[in-house]
Design a protein around this motif. Structure first.
Motif, PDB file in Angstrom:
ATOM      1  N   GLU A 208      -3.566  -5.048  -4.411  1.00 55.39           N
ATOM      2  CA  GLU A 208      -4.578  -4.319  -5.185  1.00 55.39           C
ATOM      3  C   GLU A 208      -5.986  -4.648  -4.698  1.00 55.39           C
ATOM      4  O   GLU A 208      -6.840  -3.755  -4.571  1.00 55.39           O
ATOM      5  N   GLU A 209      -6.243  -5.913  -4.397  1.00 59.63           N
ATOM      6  CA  GLU A 209      -7.573  -6.304  -3.945  1.00 59.63           C
ATOM      7  C   GLU A 209      -7.852  -5.814  -2.525  1.00 59.63           C
ATOM      8  O   GLU A 209      -8.975  -5.407  -2.203  1.00 59.63           O
ATOM      9  N   VAL A 210      -6.843  -5.843  -1.654  1.00 58.68           N
ATOM     10  CA  VAL A 210      -7.018  -5.284  -0.314  1.00 58.68           C
ATOM     11  C   VAL A 210      -7.274  -3.785  -0.404  1.00 58.68           C
ATOM     12  O   VAL A 210      -8.134  -3.244   0.299  1.00 58.68           O
ATOM     13  N   GLU A 211      -6.549  -3.100  -1.257  1.00 58.09           N
ATOM     14  CA  GLU A 211      -6.749  -1.669  -1.471  1.00 58.09           C
ATOM     15  C   GLU A 211      -8.185  -1.372  -1.870  1.00 58.09           C
ATOM     16  O   GLU A 211      -8.811  -0.417  -1.369  1.00 58.09           O
ATOM     17  N   ARG A 212      -8.740  -2.196  -2.734  1.00 57.01           N
ATOM     18  CA  ARG A 212     -10.106  -1.995  -3.198  1.00 57.01           C
ATOM     19  C   ARG A 212     -11.094  -2.124  -2.044  1.00 57.01           C
ATOM     20  O   ARG A 212     -12.058  -1.369  -1.936  1.00 57.01           O
ATOM     21  N   VAL A 213     -10.861  -3.100  -1.168  1.00 53.41           N
ATOM     22  CA  VAL A 213     -11.754  -3.280  -0.021  1.00 53.41           C
ATOM     23  C   VAL A 213     -11.609  -2.116   0.959  1.00 53.41           C
ATOM     24  O   VAL A 213     -12.596  -1.611   1.493  1.00 53.41           O
ATOM     25  N   LEU A 214     -10.386  -1.664   1.206  1.00 55.49           N
ATOM     26  CA  LEU A 214     -10.153  -0.594   2.168  1.00 55.49           C
ATOM     27  C   LEU A 214     -10.715   0.743   1.706  1.00 55.49           C
ATOM     28  O   LEU A 214     -11.301   1.483   2.503  1.00 55.49           O
ATOM     29  N   PHE A 215     -10.555   1.052   0.435  1.00 57.35           N
ATOM     30  CA  PHE A 215     -10.869   2.391  -0.033  1.00 57.35           C
ATOM     31  C   PHE A 215     -11.953   2.455  -1.096  1.00 57.35           C
ATOM     32  O   PHE A 215     -12.448   3.537  -1.401  1.00 57.35           O
ATOM     33  N   GLY A 216     -12.330   1.296  -1.659  1.00 55.31           N
ATOM     34  CA  GLY A 216     -13.242   1.330  -2.792  1.00 55.31           C
ATOM     35  C   GLY A 216     -14.647   0.888  -2.486  1.00 55.31           C
ATOM     36  O   GLY A 216     -15.411   0.571  -3.393  1.00 55.31           O
TER      37      GLY A 216
ATOM     38  N   LEU B  39       0.834  -1.211   0.000  1.00 59.41           N
ATOM     39  CA  LEU B  39       0.000   0.000   0.000  1.00 59.41           C
ATOM     40  C   LEU B  39       0.862   1.252   0.000  1.00 59.41           C
ATOM     41  O   LEU B  39       0.546   2.231  -0.681  1.00 59.41           O
ATOM     42  N   ALA B  40       1.959   1.216   0.760  1.00 62.37           N
ATOM     43  CA  ALA B  40       2.854   2.369   0.768  1.00 62.37           C
ATOM     44  C   ALA B  40       3.459   2.592  -0.618  1.00 62.37           C
ATOM     45  O   ALA B  40       3.582   3.737  -1.080  1.00 62.37           O
ATOM     46  N   ALA B  41       3.829   1.501  -1.299  1.00 60.05           N
ATOM     47  CA  ALA B  41       4.405   1.612  -2.637  1.00 60.05           C
ATOM     48  C   ALA B  41       3.397   2.167  -3.635  1.00 60.05           C
ATOM     49  O   ALA B  41       3.781   2.762  -4.653  1.00 60.05           O
ATOM     50  N   ARG B  42       2.100   1.986  -3.344  1.00 59.95           N
ATOM     51  CA  ARG B  42       1.045   2.498  -4.231  1.00 59.95           C
ATOM     52  C   ARG B  42       0.657   3.928  -3.887  1.00 59.95           C
ATOM     53  O   ARG B  42      -0.307   4.462  -4.434  1.00 59.95           O
ATOM     54  N   GLY B  43       1.393   4.565  -2.969  1.00 59.64           N
ATOM     55  CA  GLY B  43       1.186   5.982  -2.700  1.00 59.64           C
ATOM     56  C   GLY B  43       0.325   6.305  -1.500  1.00 59.64           C
ATOM     57  O   GLY B  43       0.074   7.489  -1.225  1.00 59.64           O
ATOM     58  N   HIS B  44      -0.136   5.294  -0.766  1.00 60.69           N
ATOM     59  CA  HIS B  44      -0.944   5.563   0.419  1.00 60.69           C
ATOM     60  C   HIS B  44      -0.047   5.868   1.619  1.00 60.69           C
ATOM     61  O   HIS B  44       1.104   5.404   1.693  1.00 60.69           O
ATOM     62  N   ARG B  45      -0.576   6.623   2.567  1.00 60.03           N
ATOM     63  CA  ARG B  45       0.140   6.899   3.809  1.00 60.03           C
ATOM     64  C   ARG B  45      -0.230   5.808   4.810  1.00 60.03           C
ATOM     65  O   ARG B  45      -1.350   5.747   5.286  1.00 60.03           O
ATOM     66  N   VAL B  46       0.735   4.938   5.086  1.00 58.77           N
ATOM     67  CA  VAL B  46       0.496   3.737   5.884  1.00 58.77           C
ATOM     68  C   VAL B  46       1.229   3.855   7.218  1.00 58.77           C
ATOM     69  O   VAL B  46       2.406   4.223   7.260  1.00 58.77           O
ATOM     70  N   VAL B  47       0.530   3.553   8.298  1.00 60.48           N
ATOM     71  CA  VAL B  47       1.125   3.441   9.622  1.00 60.48           C
ATOM     72  C   VAL B  47       0.722   2.085  10.180  1.00 60.48           C
ATOM     73  O   VAL B  47      -0.444   1.683  10.072  1.00 60.48           O
ATOM     74  N   VAL B  48       1.671   1.370  10.780  1.00 59.76           N
ATOM     75  CA  VAL B  48       1.371   0.066  11.369  1.00 59.76           C
ATOM     76  C   VAL B  48       1.525   0.159  12.880  1.00 59.76           C
ATOM     77  O   VAL B  48       2.571   0.583  13.386  1.00 59.76           O
ATOM     78  N   ALA B  49       0.480  -0.234  13.591  1.00 51.87           N
ATOM     79  CA  ALA B  49       0.484  -0.281  15.052  1.00 51.87           C
ATOM     80  C   ALA B  49       0.771  -1.715  15.470  1.00 51.87           C
ATOM     81  O   ALA B  49      -0.037  -2.611  15.214  1.00 51.87           O
TER      82      ALA B  49
END
Length: 378
Positions: free
Chosen positions: A356-364, A26-36
Motif C-alpha cells: 500500500e505504501e509503495v503504491e502511494r509513492v508510485l501513483f500518489g 500491486l497486481a492483486a490491487r488491480g494494477h497492470r504490472v510487468v516485471v523486467a
C-alpha cells in the motif's frame, strides 16, 4: 494504473523477495504490472509461478545502449504510468529509458546503507530522471540525504520491508536432516556468502562461544564460501558448522534453530532477520541499519532480541551465549522475546502494508505519510 518493475539480479535474496511481494501485491490491487528481469534468474521463476507478466527487455551494462533502447521500447509499448527500479547499477539507463518512453514517474528502491556515488551517471540519474526514492530504514534515509542534500527530502519515503509469515506444516525438518537431536543447541544464519554479511565475524564468535555441543547452520552461497570454510578449519570449529548452500526452504531452517544470528556489516532492513523473528527464533544482530528499528526497546515496548556492536566478535559471542541460555533455561523470558518479535512482524512488517505504501509513492505523488513513530516521513 500500469507499472513496470525492473530487477537485474539472477540471485534470490532480500531485494528480490521484496520485489516479488511488491509485484504480486500491486497486481492483486488491480494494477497492470510487468516485471523486467533475467529469464535465467530466480525472480523470473518465482513470478512466473504466480502468473505475473514478465519481459526480457531490460537495461544492462553501462555501454549497452541497445538494451536501454529496447527497454524504452518496452515501456512505451506497455504505456507505463510508473517505473520502479530496484537494481542500483541500472538506475541511469533505466531512468533514461523511462524518460525517453514518456513515463510520468520514476521511482528507485534503495535497500542498503548507501551514499550517492561520485560517478557522474548517478548524479545525472537522480537530478534528471528519478522522481522519488523508497528506503527501508530511518538510517538509510538519513545517510542518503547527507550525501545528496540537493535531493528533495520530501521525495525520500520510508517504507519498511514486508514479509509473509510462513511456518512449515508439521514442524521443521532441519534437525532430522542434520542428524541432530532436540537437545543440541542450534544457531542459524542466512545470507549471501560475501564480506558485507560478516560471516567471518560470526565464525570467530562461534569459536569463542564456550558451548561445545552447539552447532552453527549457514544457509547461503557466494564467492566467499571457500575462504569461510578455511576460516572455520583454522578456528577449529569446522566439524560443528553445517554449510547448507542456497536453500528455498528458509522458514523450515529458521523454525528448526534456537537462535538466529545476523552479523552483517551493512544492511537496510534484513529480510532474513525479520523471517527469523516470525519463525520464533531468538535473534542476535549487529547494530547496523534497520536492526534498532526491528529489535530495540522503543515506544514503550520491550526489546525483541539482542543487539551488539558491529565488528566485535567477543560481544557477539556473549550475546549468542546469553540467547542460547535463555532459549534453553529461561522459557518465560524466551517466550516474551518471541511474542514481542511476532507482534512487530505482524504490526510493522506486513506485506499488505508495504505494498500500500509503495503504491502511494508510485501513483500518489510525493505526499508525506505518518509513520509508526508518529513523525511525518516523506
Amino acid at each position: 494504473m500500469r507499472v513496470v518493475i525492473h530487477n537485474g539480479s539472477r540471485e534470490w535474496r532480500g531485494n528480490e523477495k521484496q520485489t516479488a511481494y511488491i509485484a504480486r501485491g500491486l497486481a492483486a490491487r488491480g494494477h497492470r504490472v510487468v516485471v523486467a528481469c533475467d529469464p535465467e534468474g530466480a525472480l523470473w521463476r518465482e513470478l512466473e509461478r504466480h502468473g505475473v507478466p514478465l519481459v526480457r527487455e531490460r537495461p544492462r551494462g553501462d555501454l549497452d545502449v541497445v538494451s536501454a533502447l529496447r527497454f524504452a521500447w518496452r515501456l512505451r509499448r506497455a504505456r507505463a504510468d510508473a517505473v520502479l527500479l530496484t537494481s542500483w547499477k541500472r538506475i541511469f539507463w533505466g531512468g533514461w529509458a523511462a524518460r525517453r518512453a514518456g513515463v510520468r514517474r520514476v521511482v528507485v528502491r534503495l535497500g542498503l546503507m548507501r551514499s550517492l556515488p561520485e560517478s557522474w551517471k548517478y548524479h545525472v540519474a537522480f537530478r534528471r530522471y528519478v522522481d522519488a526514492l523508497i528506503v527501508n530504514s530511518q538510517e538509510v534515509r538519513a545517510r542518503w540525504l547527507r550525501s545528496a542534500p540537493w535531493f528533495p527530502a520530501e521525495a525520500v519515503h520510508l517504507v519498511l520491508n514486508g514479509i509473509e509469515v510462513e511456518r512449515p506444516a508439521g514442524g521443521s525438518t532441519l534437525r532430522a536432516e542434520l542428524g541432530l537431536g532436540p537437545e543440541v543447541p542450534v544457531i542459524a544464519a542466512v545470507g549471501g556468502l560475501e564480506q558485507r554479511k560478516g560471516f567471518d565475524l560470526l565464525l570467530a564468535a562461534f569459536a569463542r562461544l564456550a558451548v561445545p555441543d552447539a552447532r552453527l547452520v549457514i544457509a547461503g552461497s557466494g564467492g566467499e564460501e571457500g575462504r569461510l570454510r578455511a576460516r572455520a578449519e583454522a578456528l577449529g570449529v569446522a566439524d560443528r558448522v553445517h554449510w547448507l548452500r542456497f536453500r528455498s526452504d528458509i522458514p523450515n531452517i529458521l523454525a528448526g534453530c534456537d537462535v538466529y544470528a545476523s552479523s552483517s556489516r551493512n544492511e537496510g532492513m534484513a529480510v532474513a532477520m525479520l523471517e527469523a523473528m516470525a519463525a520464533g527464533a531468538l535473534v542476535v544482530a549487529t547494530e547496523v541499519s534497520g536492526v534498532p528499528e526491528a529489535l530495540a526497546a522503543q515506544d514503550g515496548r520491550p526489546p525483541a532480541g539482542w543487539i551488539v556492536p558491529p565488528e566485535d566478535a567477543e560481544a557477539l559471542a556473549l550475546a549468542l551465549r546469553r540467547a542460547l541460555i535463555t532459549a534453553r533455561s529461561s522459557p518465560e523470558e524466551a517466550e516474551r522475546r518471541r511474542a514481542e518479535a511476532r507482534y512487530r512482524v505482524e504490526a510493522w512488517f506486513g506485506v499488505e502494508r508495504m505494498v500500500e505504501e509503495v503504491e502511494r509513492v508510485l501513483f500518489g505523488g510525493d505526499a508525506a505519510r505518518p509513520d509508526r513513530y508518529g513523525a511525518w516521513s516523506g
